[in-house]
Scaffold this motif. Structure first.
Motif, PDB file in Angstrom:
ATOM      1  N   GLU A  23       0.827  -1.209   0.000  1.00  0.00           N
ATOM      2  CA  GLU A  23       0.000   0.000   0.000  1.00  0.00           C
ATOM      3  C   GLU A  23       0.863   1.261   0.000  1.00  0.00           C
ATOM      4  OE1 GLU A  23      -3.553   2.111   2.679  1.00  0.00           O
ATOM      5  OE2 GLU A  23      -2.820   0.103   3.173  1.00  0.00           O
ATOM      6  N   THR A  24       1.961   1.236   0.738  1.00  0.00           N
ATOM      7  CA  THR A  24       2.849   2.397   0.805  1.00  0.00           C
ATOM      8  C   THR A  24       3.521   2.671  -0.536  1.00  0.00           C
ATOM      9  OG1 THR A  24       3.298   2.007   3.155  1.00  0.00           O
ATOM     10  CG2 THR A  24       4.869   3.367   1.949  1.00  0.00           C
ATOM     11  N   VAL A  25       4.072   1.631  -1.155  1.00  0.00           N
ATOM     12  CA  VAL A  25       4.762   1.839  -2.432  1.00  0.00           C
ATOM     13  C   VAL A  25       3.773   2.135  -3.551  1.00  0.00           C
ATOM     14  CG1 VAL A  25       6.757   0.457  -1.766  1.00  0.00           C
ATOM     15  CG2 VAL A  25       4.842  -0.660  -2.900  1.00  0.00           C
ATOM     16  N   ASP A  26       2.568   1.562  -3.467  1.00  0.00           N
ATOM     17  CA  ASP A  26       1.520   1.879  -4.449  1.00  0.00           C
ATOM     18  C   ASP A  26       1.163   3.361  -4.400  1.00  0.00           C
ATOM     19  OD1 ASP A  26       1.254  -0.546  -5.651  1.00  0.00           O
ATOM     20  OD2 ASP A  26      -0.620  -1.120  -4.656  1.00  0.00           O
ATOM     21  N   ASP A  27       0.932   3.879  -3.197  1.00  0.00           N
ATOM     22  CA  ASP A  27       0.561   5.289  -3.044  1.00  0.00           C
ATOM     23  C   ASP A  27       1.673   6.209  -3.549  1.00  0.00           C
ATOM     24  OD1 ASP A  27      -1.826   4.556  -1.948  1.00  0.00           O
ATOM     25  OD2 ASP A  27      -1.227   4.845   0.132  1.00  0.00           O
ATOM     26  N   LYS A  28       2.902   5.851  -3.234  1.00  0.00           N
ATOM     27  CA  LYS A  28       4.028   6.690  -3.660  1.00  0.00           C
ATOM     28  C   LYS A  28       4.128   6.747  -5.183  1.00  0.00           C
ATOM     29  CE  LYS A  28       9.032   7.251  -3.070  1.00  0.00           C
ATOM     30  NZ  LYS A  28      10.258   6.710  -2.406  1.00  0.00           N
ATOM     31  N   LEU A  29       4.020   5.583  -5.834  1.00  0.00           N
ATOM     32  CA  LEU A  29       4.120   5.555  -7.290  1.00  0.00           C
ATOM     33  C   LEU A  29       2.902   6.195  -7.939  1.00  0.00           C
ATOM     34  CD1 LEU A  29       5.563   4.751  -9.868  1.00  0.00           C
ATOM     35  CD2 LEU A  29       4.566   2.462  -9.651  1.00  0.00           C
ATOM     36  N   TYR A  30       1.707   5.934  -7.397  1.00  0.00           N
ATOM     37  CA  TYR A  30       0.486   6.487  -7.994  1.00  0.00           C
ATOM     38  C   TYR A  30       0.475   8.006  -7.919  1.00  0.00           C
ATOM     39  CZ  TYR A  30      -4.444   7.219  -8.999  1.00  0.00           C
ATOM     40  OH  TYR A  30      -5.629   7.652  -9.554  1.00  0.00           O
ATOM     41  N   ASN A  31       0.925   8.563  -6.818  1.00  0.00           N
ATOM     42  CA  ASN A  31       1.003  10.024  -6.713  1.00  0.00           C
ATOM     43  C   ASN A  31       1.966  10.602  -7.743  1.00  0.00           C
ATOM     44  OD1 ASN A  31      -0.814  10.123  -4.567  1.00  0.00           O
ATOM     45  ND2 ASN A  31       0.787   9.921  -3.022  1.00  0.00           N
ATOM     46  N   ALA A  32       3.039   9.866  -8.021  1.00  0.00           N
ATOM     47  CA  ALA A  32       3.978  10.328  -9.044  1.00  0.00           C
ATOM     48  C   ALA A  32       3.380  10.194 -10.434  1.00  0.00           C
ATOM     49  CB  ALA A  32       5.282   9.528  -8.944  1.00  0.00           C
ATOM     50  N   VAL A  33       2.641   9.096 -10.676  1.00  0.00           N
ATOM     51  CA  VAL A  33       2.037   8.869 -11.995  1.00  0.00           C
ATOM     52  C   VAL A  33       0.988   9.930 -12.305  1.00  0.00           C
ATOM     53  CG1 VAL A  33       0.564   7.281 -13.305  1.00  0.00           C
ATOM     54  CG2 VAL A  33       2.525   6.399 -12.026  1.00  0.00           C
ATOM     55  N   CYS A  34       0.306  10.437 -11.297  1.00  0.00           N
ATOM     56  CA  CYS A  34      -0.747  11.435 -11.511  1.00  0.00           C
ATOM     57  C   CYS A  34      -0.201  12.771 -12.007  1.00  0.00           C
ATOM     58  CB  CYS A  34      -1.534  11.649 -10.218  1.00  0.00           C
ATOM     59  SG  CYS A  34      -2.614  10.265  -9.789  1.00  0.00           S
TER      60      CYS A  34
END
Length: 218
Positions: free
Chosen positions: A157-168
């Motif tokens: 969940e932590t790495v998903d949120d970090k990458l998703y925020n960057a992808v946005c």
């Protein structure tokens, strides 16, 4: 996906493109993998390519992927590597390294290996594979290699949120994979306004973009 182009013809075109661009395809190092659904009744294998070995599992950028998009072999591989690196931590403790520094080394050489490309494969793991990783993390905490207990779902969940925020962010190379923005008649709370596609298969639903965008919508 259905296509009128034969696989051999497509590979010949690829070799021709490489030739006119002064590149050489080493057929001895080239592998072929056919991704398919688990049901063998619906599976009709394509013809073999000339001089190309067909494999059931392939390593791509350090991640092992099977022909049915399972990552069991990858989990076995990283747990083996992480177990070997934990032996180094045991040796460092014998040499008198403090617990705080042991935790730092664990984060650097063990946890970093576990989280490498985790958003790409973490959502496809079976319960059995998740339990194996959680058991390794539990042993690592019990042996005092890391300071705080962890489980895979929290790490994912932590790495998903970090990458998703960057992808946005518009400049990110994966931003184009996001769905189109949907129009909302009214907004009563802060939610994700992406138009999510219909997911008929769990493989699609568990992929990084769909998984994280869906979680961000609620």
């Amino acid at each position: 996906q259905h296509t009128d182009v034969q696989l051999n013809d497509e590979f010949d075109s690829l070799k021709h493109w490489a030739e006119i661009n002064n590149m050489i395809i080493n057929t001895h190092k080239t592998k072929e993998i056919v991704f398919r659904r688990p049901d063998p009744c619906l599976y009709v294998p394509p013809l073999l390519l000339d001089d190309i070995e067909r494999v059931t599992c392939v390593q791509l950028l350090g991640v092992y992927i099977s022909k049915m998009l399972r990552f069991d072999e990858h989990v076995k591989y990283i747990l083996t590597v992480c177990g070997q690196r934990c032996y180094l931590l045991k040796t460092l403790r014998w040499q008198g390294l403090s617990s705080a520094l042991i935790d730092t080394v664990f984060q650097s050489i063990v946890l970093s290996r576990l989280t490498y490309a985790l958003p790409a494969w973490g959502g496809f793991l079976s319960k059995q594979m998740i339990n194996k990783i959680d058991a390794f993390l539990s042993r690592s905490y019990r042996f005092r290699y890391m300071a705080t207990p962890r489980i895979l779902n929290d790490i994912l969940e932590t790495v998903d949120d970090k990458l998703y925020n960057a992808v946005c962010k518009p400049g990110h190379c994966l931003n184009s994979l996001l769905s189109t923005v949907r129009t909302m008649p009214m907004t009563l709370r802060s939610i994700n306004n992406l138009q999510l596609p219909l997911c008929h298969y769990m493989l699609f639903k568990n992929s990084f973009i769909i998984r994280t965008a869906s979680n961000d919508s609620y």
